[in-house]
Write a protein that holds these residues in place. Structure first.
Motif: not given
Length: 569
Positions: A60-63, A177-180, A194-195, A200-202
């Protein structure tokens, strides 16, 4: 318990050049790896949630870096509706009003996208040498420094340069982010983590809409848009603290041949640092990497450009194609209208304040949709959600276009209502599921570079959107085509095309481990036949084939020994 001598990690010893050489690392326990994979499949979501709390927290931190990107990109288009921003950077249009020229409405978000494309190109070398963790921390530092440019920008030219430079770290965040998340997560948690990137974008869009609406009311001066820029410093500081304590992806260490550090990273990810769980995960990761190198171990000998060429050949070409087209579908399914929502509402008859108020509903609907997608994924596969989501979105876009034929006093509200429902459906289906698909489809060895290519395709598609969407939405007196909400008709057709591709090409990845996906892609299994039973069937075929080859090699070796002995006698 059996051990496999072929079960060796592939990495780079110190002092090697770009043409990486395989290095021998300690053998892994195949039986332990297979039992770990089976345990992951049989684990319930609740058990996975309890067992992998650390893993969830770090992912979650990376995302969270995607929040910054979503916030910054949404801020650009929302600002065009803000009177204070138009007065500072726009030109007079009469009646004491100001408007940013059309060319700058295109260039400001466009330059940020170009910066993101550059960032995507440098992601692979950065992650190769620095890893995901230090690449992210370095980009957070640069991002914090670059916020100063739009914050202090005296004119729109400096603002444009600032957005361009900010786009570079945003592009890197989109890949890392998605790769990690995909690499560290277990089968049960993989769709959620992954979703989470889409959520996070929203969240970034919701924060941006709230900041613009709130500060536009609180301030009548330039602080109405400068404070929203400054809030990015707060995001950067908080994210840097969280990622500082996160471990590097174990896969990155294992592919480098550094099993010791790989084990240490896994210990930080598993519950309470459980040694037995750590050994299971380590064996499974080694087994997954070994599966990918069974048919093409010579790839380790290739140069960088030769490895990129291989990525577009054989089974990897199919994986690259799916990742690229899936992200292109997400970009071209009408989602760009969401970002230009305030402009659409204004051109449909609402005033500036009403447009900003209705616009608040869009990211809120997206937030609800993304959270609901986690529940939906428990009952439907990725492929089905993606396909039916595109069909429903096409119908809603037709309805959005039809709103333009309603009376003028209700047209804007009708378009706003339909677009709100569209946003919820988008973030229930295509928006978050795309992150899951493109994160799961690539092979481990090509994950970063495949995601870079896919995200580059997405951004390339968005470049088209940045020219066409404002052009279609804007009235003729502002240099547009005056389609307004009828723009929905155009994107409805693209949704149907995307749904057709999904039906024939995008496979179901739900419940499949990385190793099972490798087996299915290597055997060229059709998209509609992807499942664990098919993977097990082909795995058994591979085992029998390898057993026959081993037997043949042993017999030939014995024959050679007898022949040499006879000659000697």
């Amino acid at each position: 318990m059996s051990k496999s001598k072929s079960g060796l990690g592939i990495g780079s010893p110190k002092g090697t050049n770009d043409a990486e050489q395989p290095v021998e690392v300690e053998l892994y326990n195949v039986t332990l790896a297979e039992s770990a994979e089976q345990r992951e499949r049989e684990m319930t979501f609740g058990e996975a949630l309890k067992a992998d709390r650390r893993l969830i927290m770090y992912s979650i931190g990376f995302s969270g870096t995607i929040i910054m990107e979503g916030y910054g990109l949404a801020l650009m288009t929302y600002l065009f509706t803000l009177a204070q921003f138009n007065q500072k950077y726009g030109v007079p249009i009469g009646d004491g009003k100001y408007e940013v020229e059309y060319i700058w409405k295109v260039l400001l978000p466009l330059t940020a996208q170009i910066g993101s494309i550059i960032g995507i190109f440098v992601t692979t070398p950065c992650t190769k040498w620095l890893g995901y963790k230090w690449t992210t921390l370095l980009m957070l530092f640069f991002s914090a420094a670059l916020v100063a440019m739009p914050f202090f920008a005296p004119n729109i030219m400096i603002l444009c340069v600032g957005f361009f430079l900010q786009g570079i770290p945003w592009g890197i965040f989109q890949v890392v982010s998605p790769a990690y998340a995909s690499e560290v997560s277990t089968i049960q948690l993989r769709p959620i983590l992954t979703t989470w990137n889409n959520l996070c974008w929203v969240i970034g869009q919701l924060l941006s809409a709230g900041a613009i609406k709130g500060f536009s009311v609180a301030f009548t001066t330039e602080w109405a848009f400068r404070i929203p820029f400054a809030l990015q410093w707060v995001f950067t500081f908080l994210l840097a603290i969280g990622i500082w304590f996160a471990p590097e992806s174990p896969y990155w260490y294992i592919q480098k041949g550094d099993i010791v550090r790989g084990r240490q990273a896994i210990v930080k990810l598993v519950r309470k640092g459980d040694p037995s769980m750590a050994e299971e995960k380590l064996a499974l990761m080694q087994h997954t990497i070994q599966q990918e190198h069974m048919k093409d171990s010579e790839i380790a000998q290739l140069s960088k450009w030769e490895r990129i060429k291989v990525m577009f050949s054989g089974s990897d070409a199919r994986r690259t194609e799916i990742a690229c087209i899936a992200w292109t579908i997400q970009a071209m399914c009408g989602s760009s209208i969401i970002a230009w929502g305030p402009k659409l509402f204004e051109n449909s008859g609402l005033n500036s304040d009403q447009s900003l108020s209705v616009n608040m509903a869009l990211p809120a609907a997206g937030l609800i949709g993304t959270l609901a997608s986690w529940w939906l994924m428990a009952y439907m596969g990725r492929r089905s959600i993606y396909f039916y989501g595109l069909i429903v979105m096409a119908l809603l876009l037709v309805a959005c276009g039809g709103a333009s034929y309603a009376p003028e006093n209700v047209s804007g509200w009708a378009a706003g209502g339909v677009l709100t429902v569209y946003t919820m459906v988008y973030d229930l289906t295509v928006g978050p599921i795309c992150y899951s698909i493109v994160s799961e489809v690539p092979s481990i060895r090509y994950r970063a570079i495949t995601l870079s290519a896919a995200r580059g395709t997405y951004l390339g598609s968005n470049l088209i959107n940045h020219f066409l969407t404002p052009k279609m939405l804007s009235p003729p007196d502002e240099g547009g085509w005056g389609l307004g909400s009828r723009t929905g008709f155009v994107y409805a057709v693209l949704c149907i095309i995307g749904a057709t591709y999904t039906w024939f090409r995008i496979p179901e990845t739900n419940g499949l481990s990385a190793r099972s996906l490798d087996i299915l892609f290597q055997h060229g299994v059709p998209a509609r036949q992807f499942n664990n039973a098919t993977a097990a069937q082909y795995e058994q075929i591979d085992r029998e084939k390898n057993s026959r080859l081993t037997s043949t090699v042993s017999q030939n070796s014995v024959f050679s020994v007898h022949a040499v002995s006879s000659k000697t006698q």
